[in-house]
Design a protein around this motif. Structure first.
Motif, mmCIF file in Angstrom:
data_model
loop_
_atom_site.group_PDB
_atom_site.id
_atom_site.type_symbol
_atom_site.label_atom_id
_atom_site.label_comp_id
_atom_site.label_asym_id
_atom_site.label_seq_id
_atom_site.Cartn_x
_atom_site.Cartn_y
_atom_site.Cartn_z
ATOM 1 N N ASN A 208 81.437 17.535 43.464
ATOM 2 C CA ASN A 208 82.383 16.910 44.378
ATOM 3 C C ASN A 208 82.044 15.426 44.470
ATOM 4 O OD1 ASN A 208 80.434 16.371 46.490
ATOM 5 N ND2 ASN A 208 80.614 18.503 47.162
ATOM 6 N N GLU A 209 82.887 14.664 45.140
ATOM 7 C CA GLU A 209 82.757 13.210 45.102
ATOM 8 C C GLU A 209 81.418 12.726 45.666
ATOM 9 O OE1 GLU A 209 85.632 9.642 46.571
ATOM 10 O OE2 GLU A 209 86.358 11.094 45.096
ATOM 11 N N ASN A 210 80.983 13.302 46.783
ATOM 12 C CA ASN A 210 79.706 12.890 47.371
ATOM 13 C C ASN A 210 78.536 13.228 46.458
ATOM 14 O OD1 ASN A 210 80.867 11.828 49.681
ATOM 15 N ND2 ASN A 210 80.721 13.757 50.825
ATOM 16 N N GLU A 211 78.579 14.414 45.839
ATOM 17 C CA GLU A 211 77.510 14.819 44.923
ATOM 18 C C GLU A 211 77.476 13.920 43.693
ATOM 19 O OE1 GLU A 211 77.418 19.634 45.857
ATOM 20 O OE2 GLU A 211 78.778 18.821 44.338
ATOM 21 N N LEU A 212 78.665 13.557 43.181
ATOM 22 C CA LEU A 212 78.719 12.673 42.024
ATOM 23 C C LEU A 212 78.145 11.306 42.371
ATOM 24 C CD1 LEU A 212 79.580 11.927 39.159
ATOM 25 C CD2 LEU A 212 81.884 11.459 40.051
ATOM 26 N N GLU A 213 78.499 10.786 43.515
ATOM 27 C CA GLU A 213 77.983 9.482 43.957
ATOM 28 C C GLU A 213 76.454 9.515 44.052
ATOM 29 O OE1 GLU A 213 79.702 6.119 47.034
ATOM 30 O OE2 GLU A 213 80.033 8.243 47.454
ATOM 31 N N GLN A 214 75.922 10.593 44.580
ATOM 32 C CA GLN A 214 74.473 10.742 44.696
ATOM 33 C C GLN A 214 73.813 10.866 43.329
ATOM 34 O OE1 GLN A 214 73.837 14.078 47.337
ATOM 35 N NE2 GLN A 214 74.956 13.117 49.022
ATOM 36 N N ALA A 215 74.458 11.595 42.415
ATOM 37 C CA ALA A 215 73.894 11.773 41.072
ATOM 38 C C ALA A 215 73.847 10.445 40.321
ATOM 39 C CB ALA A 215 74.722 12.799 40.295
ATOM 40 N N ILE A 216 74.889 9.627 40.468
ATOM 41 C CA ILE A 216 74.916 8.306 39.825
ATOM 42 C C ILE A 216 73.807 7.432 40.398
ATOM 43 C CG2 ILE A 216 76.277 6.198 39.519
ATOM 44 C CD1 ILE A 216 78.789 8.053 39.682
ATOM 45 N N SER A 217 73.662 7.466 41.710
ATOM 46 C CA SER A 217 72.623 6.665 42.372
ATOM 47 C C SER A 217 71.233 7.088 41.908
ATOM 48 C CB SER A 217 72.751 6.813 43.890
ATOM 49 O OG SER A 217 71.704 6.153 44.544
ATOM 50 N N LYS A 218 71.014 8.390 41.846
ATOM 51 C CA LYS A 218 69.706 8.902 41.433
ATOM 52 C C LYS A 218 69.378 8.511 40.002
ATOM 53 C CE LYS A 218 67.049 13.217 41.058
ATOM 54 N NZ LYS A 218 67.092 14.700 41.250
ATOM 55 N N LYS A 219 70.349 8.636 39.110
ATOM 56 C CA LYS A 219 70.106 8.278 37.701
ATOM 57 C C LYS A 219 69.886 6.776 37.557
ATOM 58 C CE LYS A 219 69.884 10.631 34.835
ATOM 59 N NZ LYS A 219 68.697 11.203 34.128
ATOM 60 N N SER A 220 70.616 5.968 38.299
ATOM 61 C CA SER A 220 70.439 4.517 38.258
ATOM 62 C C SER A 220 69.055 4.120 38.756
ATOM 63 C CB SER A 220 71.524 3.842 39.114
ATOM 64 O OG SER A 220 71.233 2.495 39.332
ATOM 65 N N GLU A 221 68.598 4.782 39.822
ATOM 66 C CA GLU A 221 67.260 4.502 40.340
ATOM 67 C C GLU A 221 66.195 4.899 39.330
ATOM 68 O OE1 GLU A 221 64.877 5.060 44.549
ATOM 69 O OE2 GLU A 221 66.307 6.603 43.937
ATOM 70 N N GLU A 222 66.410 6.027 38.668
ATOM 71 C CA GLU A 222 65.459 6.505 37.660
ATOM 72 C C GLU A 222 65.369 5.549 36.480
ATOM 73 O OE1 GLU A 222 65.682 9.927 34.240
ATOM 74 O OE2 GLU A 222 66.340 10.510 36.246
ATOM 75 N N LEU A 223 66.524 5.008 36.050
ATOM 76 C CA LEU A 223 66.560 4.136 34.880
ATOM 77 C C LEU A 223 66.366 2.661 35.233
ATOM 78 C CD1 LEU A 223 69.582 5.746 32.946
ATOM 79 C CD2 LEU A 223 67.131 6.044 32.479
ATOM 80 N N HIS A 224 66.395 2.326 36.535
ATOM 81 C CA HIS A 224 66.271 0.929 36.988
ATOM 82 C C HIS A 224 67.350 0.062 36.340
ATOM 83 C CE1 HIS A 224 62.477 1.984 38.870
ATOM 84 N NE2 HIS A 224 62.047 2.473 37.724
ATOM 85 N N SER A 244 74.340 2.428 45.939
ATOM 86 C CA SER A 244 75.681 2.879 45.562
ATOM 87 C C SER A 244 76.755 1.842 45.891
ATOM 88 C CB SER A 244 76.026 4.186 46.279
ATOM 89 O OG SER A 244 75.199 5.234 45.828
ATOM 90 N N TYR A 245 77.775 1.821 45.042
ATOM 91 C CA TYR A 245 78.943 0.981 45.246
ATOM 92 C C TYR A 245 80.190 1.804 44.926
ATOM 93 C CZ TYR A 245 75.694 -2.982 45.100
ATOM 94 O OH TYR A 245 74.668 -3.847 45.345
ATOM 95 N N ARG A 246 81.293 1.399 45.541
ATOM 96 C CA ARG A 246 82.581 2.047 45.306
ATOM 97 C C ARG A 246 83.650 0.962 45.280
ATOM 98 N NH1 ARG A 246 85.230 7.094 46.740
ATOM 99 N NH2 ARG A 246 83.156 7.921 47.251
ATOM 100 N N CYS A 247 84.572 1.066 44.322
ATOM 101 C CA CYS A 247 85.630 0.061 44.227
ATOM 102 C C CYS A 247 86.955 0.765 43.950
ATOM 103 C CB CYS A 247 85.324 -0.940 43.123
ATOM 104 S SG CYS A 247 86.526 -2.287 42.993
ATOM 105 N N PRO A 248 87.953 0.591 44.812
ATOM 106 C CA PRO A 248 89.249 1.225 44.557
ATOM 107 C C PRO A 248 89.956 0.588 43.365
ATOM 108 C CG PRO A 248 89.388 -0.225 46.456
ATOM 109 C CD PRO A 248 87.943 -0.178 46.072
ATOM 110 N N THR A 249 90.699 1.391 42.645
ATOM 111 C CA THR A 249 91.504 0.855 41.555
ATOM 112 C C THR A 249 92.780 0.244 42.111
ATOM 113 O OG1 THR A 249 92.574 3.000 41.225
ATOM 114 C CG2 THR A 249 90.630 2.539 39.903
ATOM 115 N N GLU A 250 93.381 -0.649 41.350
ATOM 116 C CA GLU A 250 94.644 -1.252 41.766
ATOM 117 C C GLU A 250 95.782 -0.267 41.505
ATOM 118 O OE1 GLU A 250 95.225 -5.137 40.144
ATOM 119 O OE2 GLU A 250 93.146 -5.742 40.518
ATOM 120 N N LYS A 251 96.687 -0.158 42.452
ATOM 121 C CA LYS A 251 97.784 0.793 42.333
ATOM 122 C C LYS A 251 98.936 0.147 41.563
ATOM 123 C CE LYS A 251 95.232 3.501 44.705
ATOM 124 N NZ LYS A 251 94.386 4.483 43.955
ATOM 125 N N VAL A 252 99.133 0.592 40.344
ATOM 126 C CA VAL A 252 100.199 0.073 39.497
ATOM 127 C C VAL A 252 100.902 1.253 38.836
ATOM 128 C CG1 VAL A 252 99.016 -2.112 39.033
ATOM 129 C CG2 VAL A 252 98.653 -0.161 37.503
#
Length: 307
Positions: A208-224, A244-252
């Motif tokens: 789910n979205e929260n789990e994915l955000e956490q997984a990205i953060s964890k891998k980024s921390e691991e890889l520096h 963690s960062y989040r950026c909305p896409t532009e609606k087009v």
């Protein structure tokens, strides 16, 4: 600024726009074009549109249709290609655009696993030596796209190692074993992949979205490093050293979704190199992707004549 864009999967891309497309029937189009393409070539084109002369694309070109590919590349004022000539064909791709439904369908003719058309040690040496020369004068390496079976399994790692030894930032936009093998040699400063590629590479199931955000953060921390995960029209997720960062896409309303990720790569790496601000980089990356979605050109942020 000068960025070297390396593309192992160069492509002759034919984009055809239909008012509507129906399978099993004759479909006619008066709007079509051909382009020299491939993920890193598309990024190079956008980089040069952001700043003229800011990128060069280094890519293998099959001898059988090399002349046609290079004519397409030279026709494009926003693209400079340094070819590495190899046996066989440059692969071909057809993009079918259905204006009625807004759908994009891609048909790709991949290189056959033909031992007679292996890139060979000489071509690989030429590629690596060319990258080494460019790294002496370029500010960064952008490597994007799949590795054809005709190239050695460790070629992506070798390419990244050259840039790493030269002390240059790397944006890596490829996945799976090629990325994992690269991480054994060096860690790209920026890994940009989509959601499915993140799962395929790092062994997660669908989250789910929260789990994915956490997984990205964890891998980024691991890889520096920085990891960016694009998700189509959904918010782009990223992390820098675990933050963690989040950026909305532009609606087009998209016309052609081909190469939106490649256009994102261009905007992101340019802004990040200039400002070291990941939020600004995500914003420009998403903006370039949105602009690209509104043109039939694969990898462009400006309107072009529809041939």
């Amino acid at each position: 600024m000068k960025i070297l864009c390396v593309c192992l999967s160069s492509t002759i891309q034919r984009t055809i726009k239909f008012d509507s497309f129906t399978t099993g029937q004759i479909n006619r189009s008066q709007i079509w074009r051909e382009d020299a393409s491939g993920k890193a070539l598309n990024a190079a084109r956008v980089l040069n549109q952001l700043e003229e002369g800011s990128s060069v694309a280094l890519c293998p070109v099959g001898n059988s249709n090399a002349e046609h590919f290079m004519v397409l590349a030279s026709r494009d004022n926003d693209l400079y290609v340094h070819p590495i000539y190899v046996e066989g064909n440059t692969r071909e791709c057809w993009t079918l655009l259905d204006a009625k439904t807004g759908s994009t369908t891609e048909v790709i003719s991949d290189a056959a696993e033909d031992l007679h058309h292996l890139a060979g040690a000489e071509a690989e040496l030429d590629l690596i030596e060319s990258i080494r020369e460019y790294m002496a004068v370029c500010d960064a390496l952008l490597i994007a796209g799949s590795r054809p079976v005709t190239w050695s399994k460790n070629i992506c790692a070798r390419i990244c190692e050259v840039a790493h030894k030269a002390g240059k930032p790397i944006l890596a936009d490829f996945r799976g074993e090629d990325l994992l093998d690269t991480l054994k040699v060096c860690t790209p400063q920026i890994i940009k992949i989509n959601e499915d590629e993140f799962y395929q590479t790092f062994g997660n199931s669908s989250l789910n979205e929260n789990e994915l955000e956490q997984a990205i953060s964890k891998k980024s921390e691991e890889l520096h490093n920085i990891i960016v995960v694009t998700r189509g029209a959904k918010d782009t997720l990223a992390a820098e050293n675990g933050k963690s960062y989040r950026c909305p896409t532009e609606k087009v309303t998209p016309l052609n979704t081909t190469a939106c990720g490649d256009s994102f790569d261009a905007g992101f790496i340019r802004e990040y190199l200039l400002s070291k601000n990941i939020e600004a980089a995500l914003s420009l990356g998403n903006h370039c992707g949105a602009l690209n979605s509104q043109t039939i050109v694969p990898g462009s942020i400006k309107k072009a004549g529809e041939n």
